[in-house]
Design an enzyme around this catalytic site. Sequence first.
Site, PDB file in Angstrom:
ATOM      1  N   ARG A 311       0.815  -1.197   0.000  1.00 58.30           N
ATOM      2  CA  ARG A 311       0.000   0.000   0.000  1.00 58.30           C
ATOM      3  C   ARG A 311       0.856   1.257   0.000  1.00 58.30           C
ATOM      4  O   ARG A 311       1.695   1.445   0.872  1.00 58.30           O
ATOM      5  CB  ARG A 311      -0.878  -0.011   1.250  1.00 58.30           C
ATOM      6  CG  ARG A 311      -1.594   1.267   1.552  1.00 58.30           C
ATOM      7  CD  ARG A 311      -2.824   1.413   0.704  1.00 58.30           C
ATOM      8  NE  ARG A 311      -3.600   2.579   1.108  1.00 58.30           N
ATOM      9  CZ  ARG A 311      -4.812   2.821   0.664  1.00 58.30           C
ATOM     10  NH1 ARG A 311      -5.401   2.006  -0.192  1.00 58.30           N
ATOM     11  NH2 ARG A 311      -5.462   3.896   1.056  1.00 58.30           N
ATOM     12  N   THR A 423      -9.631 -11.420  30.156  1.00 55.83           N
ATOM     13  CA  THR A 423     -10.334 -11.606  31.436  1.00 55.83           C
ATOM     14  C   THR A 423     -10.872 -13.013  31.644  1.00 55.83           C
ATOM     15  O   THR A 423     -11.400 -13.294  32.713  1.00 55.83           O
ATOM     16  CB  THR A 423     -11.497 -10.602  31.600  1.00 55.83           C
ATOM     17  OG1 THR A 423     -12.375 -10.672  30.459  1.00 55.83           O
ATOM     18  CG2 THR A 423     -10.976  -9.185  31.713  1.00 55.83           C
ATOM     19  N   GLU A 425     -10.469 -17.399  31.644  1.00 57.63           N
ATOM     20  CA  GLU A 425      -9.427 -18.305  32.150  1.00 57.63           C
ATOM     21  C   GLU A 425      -8.527 -17.540  33.123  1.00 57.63           C
ATOM     22  O   GLU A 425      -7.316 -17.723  33.119  1.00 57.63           O
ATOM     23  CB  GLU A 425      -8.607 -18.893  31.000  1.00 57.63           C
ATOM     24  CG  GLU A 425      -9.332 -19.966  30.226  1.00 57.63           C
ATOM     25  CD  GLU A 425      -9.359 -21.299  30.964  1.00 57.63           C
ATOM     26  OE1 GLU A 425      -8.426 -21.576  31.722  1.00 57.63           O
ATOM     27  OE2 GLU A 425     -10.340 -22.042  30.793  1.00 57.63           O
ATOM     28  N   ASP A 427      -8.703 -13.514  35.154  1.00 54.58           N
ATOM     29  CA  ASP A 427      -8.485 -12.098  34.843  1.00 54.58           C
ATOM     30  C   ASP A 427      -6.985 -11.797  34.901  1.00 54.58           C
ATOM     31  O   ASP A 427      -6.301 -12.195  35.843  1.00 54.58           O
ATOM     32  CB  ASP A 427      -9.237 -11.254  35.867  1.00 54.58           C
ATOM     33  CG  ASP A 427      -8.988  -9.784  35.661  1.00 54.58           C
ATOM     34  OD1 ASP A 427      -9.718  -9.176  34.872  1.00 54.58           O
ATOM     35  OD2 ASP A 427      -8.036  -9.254  36.281  1.00 54.58           O
TER      36      ASP A 427
END
Lengths: 676, 676
Positions: A311, A423, A425, A427
């Site tokens: 690009r 958050t 398994e 936090d």
Amino acid sequence: MLDHASGRIDIARLQETLDGPWAEVRQAHRKHLDERFLPVYGETGDQARERITRLLGELPVELGIAAGFPAEYGGRSDVGASIVATEMLAQVDLSLMVKAGVQWGLFGGAVAALGTKRHHDAYLRDIVEGRIFGCFAMTETGHGSDVQQLRTTCVYDPQTQTFDLHTPHEAARKDYIGNAARDGRMAVVFAQLISGGRRHGVHAWLVPIRDEHGNPMPGVTIGDAGPKAGLLGVDNGRLSFDHVRVPRDMLLDRYAQVAEDGTYSSAIENDSRRFFTMLGTLVRGRVSVGGAASAATKAALAIAVRYGDIRRQFSDAEGDREVLLNDYLAHQRKLLPALATTYALHFAQTELVAALDEIQGGDGPVDEHRQRELESRAAGLKAAQTWHATRTIQACREACGGAGYLSENRLPSLKADTDVFTTFEGDNTVLLQLVAKGLLTGYRDEFGSLDGWGRASFVAEQVREMVLERTAARALIARLVGAVPGRDDEVAVTDRGWQLKVFEDREEHLLDSAVRRLRGGASTKKDRPFDIFNDVQDHVLAVAAAHVDRVTLEAFVAGIDATADPAVKELLSRVCDLYALSVIEANKGWLLEHGRLTPARSKAITGVVNGLLKELRPYMRTLVDGFAIPDAWLHAAILREEPARQDEMAAHDAADPQAAGADSPGGVADSAAAAP
Amino acid sequence: MLDHASGRIDIARLQETLDGPWAEVRQAHRKHLDERFLPVYGETGDQARERITRLLGELPVELGIAAGFPAEYGGRSDVGASIVATEMLAQVDLSLMVKAGVQWGLFGGAVAALGTKRHHDAYLRDIVEGRIFGCFAMTETGHGSDVQQLRTTCVYDPQTQTFDLHTPHEAARKDYIGNAARDGRMAVVFAQLISGGRRHGVHAWLVPIRDEHGNPMPGVTIGDAGPKAGLLGVDNGRLSFDHVRVPRDMLLDRYAQVAEDGTYSSAIENDSRRFFTMLGTLVRGRVSVGGAASAATKAALAIAVRYGDIRRQFSDAEGDREVLLNDYLAHQRKLLPALATTYALHFAQTELVAALDEIQGGDGPVDEHRQRELESRAAGLKAAQTWHATRTIQACREACGGAGYLSENRLPSLKADTDVFTTFEGDNTVLLQLVAKGLLTGYRDEFGSLDGWGRASFVAEQVREMVLERTAARALIARLVGAVPGRDDEVAVTDRGWQLKVFEDREEHLLDSAVRRLRGGASTKKDRPFDIFNDVQDHVLAVAAAHVDRVTLEAFVAGIDATADPAVKELLSRVCDLYALSVIEANKGWLLEHGRLTPARSKAITGVVNGLLKELRPYMRTLVDGFAIPDAWLHAAILREEPARQDEMAAHDAADPQAAGADSPGGVADSAAAAP
């Protein structure tokens, strides 16, 4: 300086280094996960759930997604392979990965780890082969992180030889439970075990929640968590139990048993200790989530880097050179340090998976110290990888401009799907506290509280004397650090030993001073443990972050050391410099405050980092190609269409030089008014 | 220390201070935007578009959403009111805000600003009253930020007295165009004007794109940008033109005219200068987006802070005190500095809107220097507010744990909808370059390039002598800064003059050294302007960031100075301390490197920040209440259900003390295993 001639990288060698010990699992995924499994953009929630459930049944057996189970139930006892398989699945579709993770990781894993032979014989093969779908019902609406204080009760009644499973109030309902809203037939339910009027702490039961027609079992209320930010294909739900009768033998009784008469027994006497031992067997979930987050990060980086390599943003003022997005220093600053960190975390994750496989993969008893260290490492790397994913995927989406906001370019779903990882398994903030606690106590404490850290006096006595435990390639690291002369100023900031030493010193000093502050606090306000710990919470979290940084750098260094190909080794060494110096740059405030850097050296680091960006610019594409993500998996319209567009535009401009702005003196615009 | 007795805040006074000069516009929105206008969670894209389009027609006239237009066309020439109205709309539903912003801001605004009386008479009232829906068709697929180099052409043909509007190749199609995919009947189309074989730069035409039945006009191809990360209610589309005939009088000809015979004339001779003058009239779009981002940030903070004030995470080890999420230092660190920054940006935005209203609201000619300063301020504050929104809403979502991931709690849509703001209406990085360029040249240059910055020699001569222009409350700021004694160490870090001075010094030094580096670069590699600027791009962006920080702090200080109520003033003063010291803390590395802070003072700041968090903890709720967001607008299930749940749980625990974990020695758990 990388020698560009000799430095031409053989991608196959780079891939080999990254693929690591479970390369064949990665290759199987690349080969067998065809376009059927790619995400579909713009589905409704119902469509997504239907599709993902269907695909779950169509996962090619070659993937080894259930490899972690024993051979007699359809696996091959290869824990590492199951983790790597989950990670690979995440690169294709995160809903599919989470759905599979719930079924075979959390649900199946809990039955395997917490149940005994009769549960295994009765259910494991059906679970492995997807005939029984299940849930992992731990979290409650009112208790996200504080799982030891769950309010759901399960009371044994010797009369009927059944348990009475009950949700006492709405805050105790099970919430966010994957597989619950639509597909789950059974659930591993965590609740407070009560027998003979005595509480014995949290245990798990295997409980049918739907009958064969898919209707909720008597006494079970199933709700739908409804639309979510992402992971549309996962049917998260809510479960409540109204005095549901659970047969005695459905208690997953590997760690504790209840006899017919209600007598409770366990080889582990302390309730807390038993609970954390049970939780410890489930550490794979966290390892998988960390790996999945990194897999998604790699896909996002591959999209952004490849887009930035085709690009053009502005034309060069002179018009005699194509300036690509990736040529901009600001763009490199967005992507390259993130890419270097992704490499570093990749090696750290590989090391973690190997450790998990070694510690939990065998048949013998698990070494408790190593197990706790493993849990700590898993917690820290889960936090690091998921936060890194959230930040990096965001940066990638911004780096692609408006195109990054369109679903057809995949970044929106990568972002939305991985967002919950910070958050769930565990936090991340709570997980970092867990890491810090392990460091402060040398993994020796009595499984007390995390939050109030138990009684302050207890902690103050327990905090260990500072001993830094080195990880992989101990000898190598020690040698590198040992070779650093006393006066830092004489050493180049690209000296690996110096970098390692800075990371070590930071961790040591932070840990040391945290210990001192905690002891000081404890001696003055013994009655308020919450305040003592809360006052130093930011400091304690900094200890954990510094620790994770160090083990990550050490893993990277070990990974490079194990690389055979000299060109790959040289490239990785520069990437490692960028990782190490980016971390040092990000923490230069602290390092200057504590005399670990002089102002002159600190300023110099910024220049060295910019130099590394310039040096690595030609390798940006190489570095994402090393991830070996099949082109089809990237599934982004901009990568398919953009090259053709740029060619067409260039051809047009060549035919009509005026169009390229050759008549406009300044050459390029200074205003960006991209319309909504 | 805030005196908690006398410091009890009258929310009405705080609200008054924040509501500022267009308070009645804010109040009208709070009164008239009822639940009909609230976002709906889980809609399909089609449903969302249908609903938003319908609601656009139902917006109560009392809101004054079209207040910026002249009275004869249904407005009241109140530019400030129209910006504030857009901001308020954003707090209710961001799709609605963007859709309205496209219709009345970008589309209607362009017709008003770039067109002349015949366009106004023919179309403005229909636009204002929503009978003609329109698009703002500037951005092209291949040209996001480089709008001066658009490839769409519009060639005048004196024979037919029409323009030939044409899309030469796919990269030139108009992309991401709001209102295009479904509703737009007309579009303001930007293209290269060519007459008599000569190019005259980018101009705008008013072009019908659909007939009365909603079918595309002949030669117009309309595509749909498809599903997006957010803003589902906005129909972004793509427009291509295949030699579309546009009548001569549809050129919006306020700044340039084409006579019947094709003669081109303009009062502004230079093509670039004319183009940027045209763009300058459209600055309101950026001001609106910045304000909208902050409005969404406030809603997110209100949800997270209120949730944190009712939600218990762990019980206190002693069980004799309720510990709420907001009591944790780490949680305060997540939310309070973000809240303080939101306050600071609020005052900066208020000042910006007032300046816009003053400069563009009158009938007389616009002062060019002030206009350029306004554009720079708008660019900088748009970047600051939108990045702050992305970061803060993310932090709020994480602060609410799994609940923050559910659509019913609004944070997912706030996050997804605002995400695009960092790259639309100008990519933030490009906007900061614009700010830096203005500072480097004193707004005096020849509208040259931003990217290559024009020829290097030119810039090197043009970079100004460093003169810091002070903003609001000049005298007050000067007095505060002047009162700071020479040796920093003697002044408290909460001394406002010292804080202002640090901000000023940082900007001055960065600007000064950027000038030196640019001159140095120019003298050594004159032939490579891109490289000269690219080598210092990070430095130049740091200049802009430091500038935005300074004007933000100055606006905050001026806002506090204008506050009558002493208790509110005192509270705001502490919030301002937190803002200023958070910025200083975040930049302490640079300040230490440059001898602006001693290590001891730098360390002390961390302690002071933590002290401020403790001091402001009791006011967290007050501070979000000051935003005066109607309860219904927050539209988050957790705020409706959570208090009841917590009460129920507390009642249950009181009846069954064992349930509260009184028998578990450590009291609380150190593991968070919230399941997916």
